[in-house]
Scaffold this motif. Sequence first.
Motif, PDB file in Angstrom:
ATOM      1  N   HIS B 104       0.815  -1.217   0.000  1.00  0.00           N
ATOM      2  CA  HIS B 104       0.000   0.000   0.000  1.00  0.00           C
ATOM      3  C   HIS B 104       0.841   1.257   0.000  1.00  0.00           C
ATOM      4  N   CYS B 105       0.414   2.228  -0.766  1.00  0.00           N
ATOM      5  CA  CYS B 105       1.039   3.546  -0.687  1.00  0.00           C
ATOM      6  C   CYS B 105       0.453   4.263   0.515  1.00  0.00           C
ATOM      7  N   LYS B 106       1.109   5.288   0.950  1.00  0.00           N
ATOM      8  CA  LYS B 106       0.713   6.085   2.115  1.00  0.00           C
ATOM      9  C   LYS B 106       0.851   5.323   3.422  1.00  0.00           C
ATOM     10  N   GLU B 107       1.469   4.141   3.383  1.00  0.00           N
ATOM     11  CA  GLU B 107       1.625   3.367   4.613  1.00  0.00           C
ATOM     12  C   GLU B 107       3.039   2.829   4.727  1.00  0.00           C
ATOM     13  N   VAL B 108       3.414   2.501   5.956  1.00  0.00           N
ATOM     14  CA  VAL B 108       4.719   1.905   6.199  1.00  0.00           C
ATOM     15  C   VAL B 108       4.515   0.412   6.394  1.00  0.00           C
ATOM     16  N   THR B 109       5.214  -0.383   5.598  1.00  0.00           N
ATOM     17  CA  THR B 109       5.094  -1.839   5.707  1.00  0.00           C
ATOM     18  C   THR B 109       6.436  -2.399   6.133  1.00  0.00           C
ATOM     19  N   MET B 257       6.472   7.630   8.409  1.00  0.00           N
ATOM     20  CA  MET B 257       5.022   7.647   8.220  1.00  0.00           C
ATOM     21  C   MET B 257       4.566   8.977   7.656  1.00  0.00           C
ATOM     22  N   ASN B 258       5.175  10.054   8.157  1.00  0.00           N
ATOM     23  CA  ASN B 258       4.821  11.372   7.632  1.00  0.00           C
ATOM     24  C   ASN B 258       5.174  11.500   6.163  1.00  0.00           C
ATOM     25  N   LEU B 259       6.343  10.974   5.806  1.00  0.00           N
ATOM     26  CA  LEU B 259       6.764  10.998   4.407  1.00  0.00           C
ATOM     27  C   LEU B 259       5.756  10.243   3.548  1.00  0.00           C
ATOM     28  N   ALA B 260       5.351   9.056   4.052  1.00  0.00           N
ATOM     29  CA  ALA B 260       4.434   8.228   3.276  1.00  0.00           C
ATOM     30  C   ALA B 260       3.137   8.982   3.015  1.00  0.00           C
ATOM     31  N   PHE B 263       3.722  12.488   0.755  1.00  0.00           N
ATOM     32  CA  PHE B 263       4.004  12.347  -0.665  1.00  0.00           C
ATOM     33  C   PHE B 263       3.259  11.186  -1.309  1.00  0.00           C
ATOM     34  N   SER B 264       2.340  10.563  -0.570  1.00  0.00           N
ATOM     35  CA  SER B 264       1.562   9.417  -1.067  1.00  0.00           C
ATOM     36  C   SER B 264       2.451   8.330  -1.620  1.00  0.00           C
ATOM     37  N   LEU B 265       3.479   7.979  -0.888  1.00  0.00           N
ATOM     38  CA  LEU B 265       4.347   6.919  -1.365  1.00  0.00           C
ATOM     39  C   LEU B 265       4.323   5.743  -0.398  1.00  0.00           C
ATOM     40  N   ALA B 266       4.908   4.630  -0.821  1.00  0.00           N
ATOM     41  CA  ALA B 266       4.957   3.442   0.023  1.00  0.00           C
ATOM     42  C   ALA B 266       6.328   3.387   0.678  1.00  0.00           C
ATOM     43  N   VAL B 267       6.355   3.016   1.950  1.00  0.00           N
ATOM     44  CA  VAL B 267       7.632   2.846   2.638  1.00  0.00           C
ATOM     45  C   VAL B 267       7.723   1.383   3.045  1.00  0.00           C
ATOM     46  N   VAL B 268       8.807   0.718   2.637  1.00  0.00           N
ATOM     47  CA  VAL B 268       8.987  -0.692   2.979  1.00  0.00           C
ATOM     48  C   VAL B 268      10.256  -0.807   3.816  1.00  0.00           C
ATOM     49  N   THR B 295       5.336   0.224  16.121  1.00  0.00           N
ATOM     50  CA  THR B 295       5.436   1.440  15.322  1.00  0.00           C
ATOM     51  C   THR B 295       5.035   1.308  13.860  1.00  0.00           C
ATOM     52  N   CYS B 296       5.249   0.132  13.271  1.00  0.00           N
ATOM     53  CA  CYS B 296       4.917   0.047  11.848  1.00  0.00           C
ATOM     54  C   CYS B 296       3.442  -0.255  11.643  1.00  0.00           C
ATOM     55  N   THR B 297       2.899   0.264  10.558  1.00  0.00           N
ATOM     56  CA  THR B 297       1.483   0.063  10.284  1.00  0.00           C
ATOM     57  C   THR B 297       1.192  -1.379   9.915  1.00  0.00           C
ATOM     58  N   ASN B 298       2.004  -1.894   8.993  1.00  0.00           N
ATOM     59  CA  ASN B 298       1.784  -3.264   8.535  1.00  0.00           C
ATOM     60  C   ASN B 298       3.026  -4.081   8.796  1.00  0.00           C
ATOM     61  N   ARG B 299       2.825  -5.358   9.103  1.00  0.00           N
ATOM     62  CA  ARG B 299       3.986  -6.209   9.315  1.00  0.00           C
ATOM     63  C   ARG B 299       3.774  -7.544   8.623  1.00  0.00           C
ATOM     64  N   ILE B 300       4.747  -7.892   7.781  1.00  0.00           N
ATOM     65  CA  ILE B 300       4.674  -9.159   7.053  1.00  0.00           C
ATOM     66  C   ILE B 300       5.886  -9.987   7.451  1.00  0.00           C
ATOM     67  N   VAL B 301       5.655 -11.255   7.808  1.00  0.00           N
ATOM     68  CA  VAL B 301       6.761 -12.128   8.180  1.00  0.00           C
ATOM     69  C   VAL B 301       6.966 -13.146   7.068  1.00  0.00           C
ATOM     70  N   LEU B 302       8.200 -13.267   6.578  1.00  0.00           N
ATOM     71  CA  LEU B 302       8.522 -14.269   5.562  1.00  0.00           C
ATOM     72  C   LEU B 302       9.143 -15.460   6.273  1.00  0.00           C
ATOM     73  N   TYR B 303       8.662 -16.655   5.973  1.00  0.00           N
ATOM     74  CA  TYR B 303       9.166 -17.817   6.703  1.00  0.00           C
ATOM     75  C   TYR B 303       9.140 -19.059   5.826  1.00  0.00           C
ATOM     76  N   TRP B 304       9.827 -20.094   6.300  1.00  0.00           N
ATOM     77  CA  TRP B 304       9.840 -21.382   5.613  1.00  0.00           C
ATOM     78  C   TRP B 304       8.722 -22.248   6.171  1.00  0.00           C
ATOM     79  N   ASN B 305       7.971 -22.860   5.278  1.00  0.00           N
ATOM     80  CA  ASN B 305       6.951 -23.806   5.701  1.00  0.00           C
ATOM     81  C   ASN B 305       7.180 -25.049   4.868  1.00  0.00           C
ATOM     82  N   GLY B 306       7.830 -26.039   5.450  1.00  0.00           N
ATOM     83  CA  GLY B 306       8.207 -27.212   4.664  1.00  0.00           C
ATOM     84  C   GLY B 306       9.249 -26.781   3.656  1.00  0.00           C
ATOM     85  N   ASN B 307       8.977 -27.006   2.386  1.00  0.00           N
ATOM     86  CA  ASN B 307       9.931 -26.624   1.346  1.00  0.00           C
ATOM     87  C   ASN B 307       9.583 -25.324   0.655  1.00  0.00           C
TER      88      ASN B 307
END
Lengths: 371, 346
Positions: B104-109, B257-260, B263-268, B295-307
């Motif tokens: 998402h733009c305008k949000e910190v992920t 967050m203010n930057l996002a 300027f309507s941009l996405a921060v990752v 502090t972050c709006t969105n949080r995504i966790v990358l992980y191994w599940n089996g292979n």
Amino acid sequence: MANKLISEIPLPKSIANVFAARNISTAKEALSLTEFELMELLDVGLTEVRSALSQISEIVAPPYQTALSLMEQRFQKEHLGGHFPTGLKGLDAALCGGIPFGVLTELVGPAGIGKTQLCLKLSLLASLPTNYGGLDGRVIYIDVESKFSSRRLLEIGLRSFPEIFQMKAMAQEMAGRILVLRPTSLSEFTQSLEQIKVSLLQNQVKMLVIDSMAALVSGEHEQGIRRQQTLSWHISFIKSLAEFSRIPVVVTNQVRSHNHDDASRYSFQVQSRDVTMEIPMRYDSHLIAALGIHWAHAVTTRLVLEAKSGQRFIKVAKSPISPPLAFPFHITSSGISLLSDYGMELMGPEINAIHCQGHNEIINFGMEGLQ
Amino acid sequence: MEIWRLPISASQRGKLISAGYTSLSSLSSISSSDLARELKVSETEAMDILKVALHSRGAQTSNASCSIVEGAQSAWDMLHDEESLMHITTSSADLDNILGGGIHCKEVTEIGGVPGIGKTQLGIQIAVNVQIPHDFGGLGGKAIYIDTEGSFMVERAFQIAEACIEDMSEYNRFLRKDFQECKINMKPEDILENIFYFRICSYTEQIALINYLDKFISEHKDVKLVVVDSVTFHFRQDFDDMALRTRVLTGMALKLMNLAKKFSLAVVLLNQATIKHTEGSFQLALALGDSWSHTCTNRIVLYWNGNERYAYIDKSPSLRSASAAYSVTVRGIRNSSSSCKRIKMM
């Protein structure tokens, strides 16, 4: 840049004086405080604090480069676009030319698998002139466990590049470019690192090898988290050394057995109880890399050396460019060579596993390897 | 006595008040002919009065919420903003689905995981995808890549850019069968030219750069993405004072967050994994502590599940907790091969 003095930054006189009066002399100190804290400390308004901070930030912030100009710069100025070919064709192809400059490359595997052999070969290669595929420069080899054998080094040289090494003067020149340090403690190692940083660029050092990183801490402190914290300064220092000098840095790591302290799941996985997670580990000896997860994040490329059913493999376990490939290799009198340049692609976290099955060969320095 | 505020002549005002119309709401349901009869004025004049009343009433309702709290926006207005929210695709349809269209733009992920799971790969993929032109459903913007560890590899970015252009040409070929020009004019070099690369060597530089970004982005208005790879590295060591670390990190997150939003941009922000001792056992968790995870709006966790590599939405104000599989291929991030659906276009 971080230690830039406030006095060197063109700020309005009034605020510069206040900074000095409150003993904030470097940009680092000023930027470590929040706006509110600065307002309180300096007794000035928010707008003044903000404008001072933005001026300081603009000076301290690094300049940018477009990715295109970065690529062009690397290809123009650096050997093969910033890669050091190992001579193992399949591996070099996977790594887009070879071991990358400016970042850490780790060799991890059980004892006797061939990490030091590979380090010796790489050191030798780096000292050779560029028309032989080398970097034409000095190599600093930090030998913690006293495994460096100059006799073996010269044997590798003689077998791989007879035209150079048969001439005693040339052999001396090449071997003379490899400088071996033997620190006996972590503090000695720390001192050596600091000295190296100073002399790196002046003395044409083109590669740094640390064999092995894990041995530095194994004698020193307790397990687990404490060990990670001990090395964190060193990790950061070595990375910055690699970065500013743009040389390849090869570090070896040991293995240890998996114990119950090692985590492999997140809290949401534990809750959902994924059935696929319950596959028990079926390795003969369940080994994992020493030095922990913080170290594993810090290295850019991880090469796992292992033995499975009596055959040795070198696997690209972590790399920004290479798929997870495993190449069978053997140790010969001319160093290490791959048995096949076509790597097997491994799926899943298997690429990170370290096996130690059927690995009992003795390396004979005088003869061809038994494979 | 809102009638006083209407920009009408004094005599008209006087007539309205003596006829009993003291508030604007009283004028809302009357027709112009009835008003003309009541006020004893011409119908055109009555129509003008009603028009003025309507206009100021419209302005007033939207001002009502603002006048209560300076700078507030009503939820209804925000809904309109949210519906026009832009997304940046990750090139994996399954991943885009659980993300509600993409990053998402305008949000910190915040995206975190163990070493080798593909965080930098995802970062580079998004930095390329933000440049996809509007014609192909992208934002046509530029990217800022802040590298704190030296993990950014130009050759890989080139590979991913090449594959992205090839995919766009394929798409073009299906859509514009009647046009002769199926070739895209973009080259991988053009994509690389639109990635602004900063290399950070200490946390001071990191803070300084994030402060400076406001000015930089004002000068480069087409930047639509800021990737920080990784936000953790310089904060994991060197900090004896943990409370200071928390304050500095929070300050940084707020600025981003203010930057996002501005300027309507996405921060990752890419984060590392660490081992945490909870509930009697050791578990994996993202680094930088508990206060950072707020502090972050969105949080995504990358992980191994089996292979397989999976992404899990750990925290989001609007998305459901879900996992999706993805894979890292020579072309970049793509759907996992096991969940491949047959492409019917062929």
